[in-house]
Enzyme design. Structure first.
Site, PDB file in Angstrom:
ATOM      1  N   HIS A 193       0.843  -1.206   0.000  1.00 42.07           N
ATOM      2  CA  HIS A 193       0.000   0.000   0.000  1.00 42.07           C
ATOM      3  C   HIS A 193       0.878   1.255   0.000  1.00 42.07           C
ATOM      4  CE1 HIS A 193      -2.946   2.943   1.777  1.00 42.07           C
ATOM      5  NE2 HIS A 193      -3.712   2.326   0.899  1.00 42.07           N
ATOM      6  N   SER A 396      -7.949 -15.398  -0.251  1.00 45.17           N
ATOM      7  CA  SER A 396      -8.448 -14.052  -0.428  1.00 45.17           C
ATOM      8  C   SER A 396      -9.883 -14.015  -0.916  1.00 45.17           C
ATOM      9  CB  SER A 396      -7.552 -13.346  -1.451  1.00 45.17           C
ATOM     10  OG  SER A 396      -8.054 -12.087  -1.770  1.00 45.17           O
TER      11      SER A 396
END
Lengths: 475, 475
Positions: A193, A396
């Site tokens: 990120h 995920s």
């Protein structure tokens, strides 16, 4: 003798002789600033030219000065009520068509509406009451204890706080790492990120980017090469528990093993785990590498508005108390114990989290994780069935697929895109019905975008691997 | 063929063969972490020993796992409702007896309760819409425009955003200053808010503390000496528009004049104005040195939860667009335009601010400022009349006085203290009646604290000047 100035008449006697009430500026209204019509107008929503400080001016809701007789006519109240009603309607529509960001939009905090009248501020440290009494530390620490238990650290060995968002957690974790190792080098994978790279820049830290596998996980072979090239300095590592774009989970155990193999003893590295979304899902998934303070990690952060769901962004940050004690010694002379990034802190967020954790419990989250994973597999399979390139990492609920050709479609479903790929994050509020609406619309639109063969669906083999790519070359 | 998994039965067919639903951990509940009884118990509230990571554990509200039959019995709902009802009652009491922090606790956002069901997030830049549709940028930019007008900067020349609190504004302003002058030295007076020194530490900046006058204002004579000693490097200056403890307003014009006299041309300094509380009051006070972008300043921040009043902390940050354009060039490769400190941002805060600004307008704030200044003068005069040392800066509503002897009294009225002084910040919700209750209680308590002459009221001449001190030596 004492009279309230509000009650009018007789109030003058309580004012000191030297106080001049006309010292208040009689006409403070600033002149209206002329706006440059060319800049403010002429930008359609479709025109996505990015020019800082401009675009939203076209649609913004101006603040207007109340008229003198507004109290009497009620015109202002009526105007504001109509603005809010329209806004609420648009939020309903936008919430309905949202798929791209990892926010659980399914929550009901009606029971907490009664608290909105209070200015709740947990300023300072969660564990030390300040003199400001309107706080919610008792809820905050209850929530922190829950997460400490999840991540296996004793109550008297951790420190933490409820942050404003995942970014604040990363800023804090990396700052703690830097204070532990002032000359440490920050390592983070390319798919980390952006807040982690922002931290490096803010904190003036040396930062080394590590390659990733096709899945999005950190490439520990490349990590080792880079560690060996900088053996003279301690290592501060950001480990992704779910990357932003592909939802890839870095293998924490392999990261630690790589550090050890490269000659970094436990007193020469600091690991921050960025758990953004998946930090709260993974504990409930079998085979997932466990995030635990029984391993040599320094801090973990997770977002509160993502899997839990919350009206505003928030997050949880947990670190080892020993690190904060070292940090706070230095901070002490600055102020009364300030170990957070922000000084004032939203006291409502801990209550939202406390409320949901209590209602759902570990078992409730387990069920929701199961549902999200099932639905994510459903979406991926239907995409592939329809001939659309798609990938889903094993641990995920983030389904990656070819970027839709039409930006209007992307905006309607609020998909997050990067290069040729887009993703849908399957959250608890994303039902099969919603996914079907989306899939049907996508399939229909695609048949028009690509009907004459002039435009072709993009190849996304480099992003998702050729085995997941169904472009004309790879299918 | 498509069935929702929630509806039970028949759902299996939609799951892929290779997906194993038992991959979800069947028993994820972590073991209860044993707490060390000695640490958790035995700390009374009166015992204010500051040990990081401990005290609040005594009173915290544990999160408990729901029972299997909770949905049926309603026990959990009943328990949570009772916790919240008790908490609400304590908030009412604590709000009633609050005097020390500059928060306006008088607001009614009932009309906005309908928005609490939405996860509103202004992630990224206020002026550039992201793909996440559930945002409130139209309100945010409306609020920013209002402040831009207040501080006299054109719409197409400013950039800004709604922050999480005053600290974030300071962190942003000083970061912009550092990016403009990477080798600049940060100057701030001793009585500056701790967040400014925190910024220096975080950003690895050289920081020079400047002396203050008795009033709390920056001492420009000392500032000049320190500037002349560091003429080789650019200057980044934090100017206080109301210090935290004494409410002192630095003389912006004198600061600029001092810079010029010391040989700093306008391209060699950056001024950030920390307007925390008073940045929103001062525009309405005659004779106050005006904060304006027509002067050579770089940024201004102000808190939203202070004078305006808001359920959670928030703030406004305005800077020049040219600085952000310079900053964003570098930030661009990191991510899609990220010029804020936090990535995700509370979308409710701008709506609260928009609502109050619309209802009150410039004229409404003017009236409230007038009331606060009157009431502050009333409080100061009554303290002095009662023989209690007290000071009130001319442009301020922060009344500084001798620290009450009894810590219980300090906590009851939530006074902020530093050394021998305490203060009350007279906000719009602080009425004459409330001040009278406080004054009467203080006078009565003092007569018992000091009755036998063994303990004497503290001398606070160094903090407030001997002319305001009524201790036995100075009266």
């Amino acid at each position: 003798m004492v009279r309230s100035v509000e009650n009018g008449g007789g109030a003058v006697e309580i004012l000191p002789d030297h106080f001049d009430p006309t010292a208040v500026v009689p006409e403070p209204l600033p002149k209206v600033v002329e706006s440059d019509a060319e800049l403010v107008n002429g930008k359609s929503n479709g025109d996505r030219e990015i020019v800082l400080g401009r675009n939203v001016h076209t649609t913004c809701l101006e603040v207007t000065e109340p008229d003198a007789d507004d109290d009497f006519t009620g015109d202002k109240d009526a105007f504001m009520a109509s603005v809010l009603a329209r806004y609420r309607k648009s939020l309903l529509e936008r919430t309905k068509h949202h798929l791209g960001y990892p926010y659980n939009l399914d929550f009901d905090y009606g029971a907490l509406a009664q608290l909105q009248h209070f200015s709740i501020n947990n300023l300072g440290d969660p564990f030390i009451e300040s003199n400001y009494g309107v706080h919610s530390r008792q809820f905050e620490v209850g929530v922190l204890d829950w997460f400490a238990r999840l991540w296996e650290i004793e109550k008297d060995e951790y420190w933490g706080y409820i942050t404003n968002c995942g970014t604040e957690g990363n800023l804090h974790g990396i700052l703690v790492g830097r204070e532990v190792f002032p000359d440490g080098i920050l390592y983070a994978s390319r798919e980390t990120h952006y807040s982690v790279f922002k931290a490096a820049r803010m904190y003036r830290m040396e930062c080394v980017k590590v390659d990733t596998l096709v899945s999005g996980e950190i490439d520990c072979a490349d990590f080792k090469v880079k560690l060996l090239a900088h053996k003279d300095k301690p290592a501060i590592i950001n480990v992704n528990i779910g990357t932003t774009v592909k939802g890839a989970v870095d293998d924490l155990d392999l990261v630690i093993q790589t550090l050890e193999e490269s000659g970094f003893t436990h007193d020469r590295f600091y690991i921050h785990c960025d758990g953004a979304l998946f930090g709260l899902m993974m504990p409930f998934v079998k085979r997932a590498p466990k995030v635990s303070f029984k391993k040599p990690i320094g801090s973990v952060s997770v977002s509160g508005h993502k899997f839990v769901g919350c009206p505003m962004p928030c997050g949880v940050q947990i670190t080892r108390l020993e690190h904060i004690n070292a940090l706070s010694r230095d901070v002490e002379y600055l102020a009364s114990r300030d170990a957070t990034i922000m000084g004032s802190r939203n006291g409502h967020a801990p209550i939202f989290l406390w409320y949901t954790l209590n209602r759902k419990g570990y078992k409730g989250f387990q069920k929701e994780v199961q549902k999200c994973l099932r639905n994510a597999h459903y979406l991926k399979d239907r995409l592939l069935d329809a001939g659309i390139s798609a990938m889903l990492n094993e641990l995920s609920s983030t389904v990656v697929f070819e970027r839709p050709w039409d930006e209007e479609f992307v905006r309607r479903w609020q998909l997050a895109c990067q290069g040729n790929i887009a993703h849908v994050v399957v959250m608890p509020n994303v039902t099969i019905d919603k996914l079907d609406d989306f899939l049907n619309e996508l399939v229909e639109k695609r048949s028009t975008w690509y009907q004459d063969g002039k435009v072709k669906p993009p190849c996304i083999a480099t992003e998702v691997g050729s085995e997941n790519c169904l472009c004309t070359l790879h299918k």
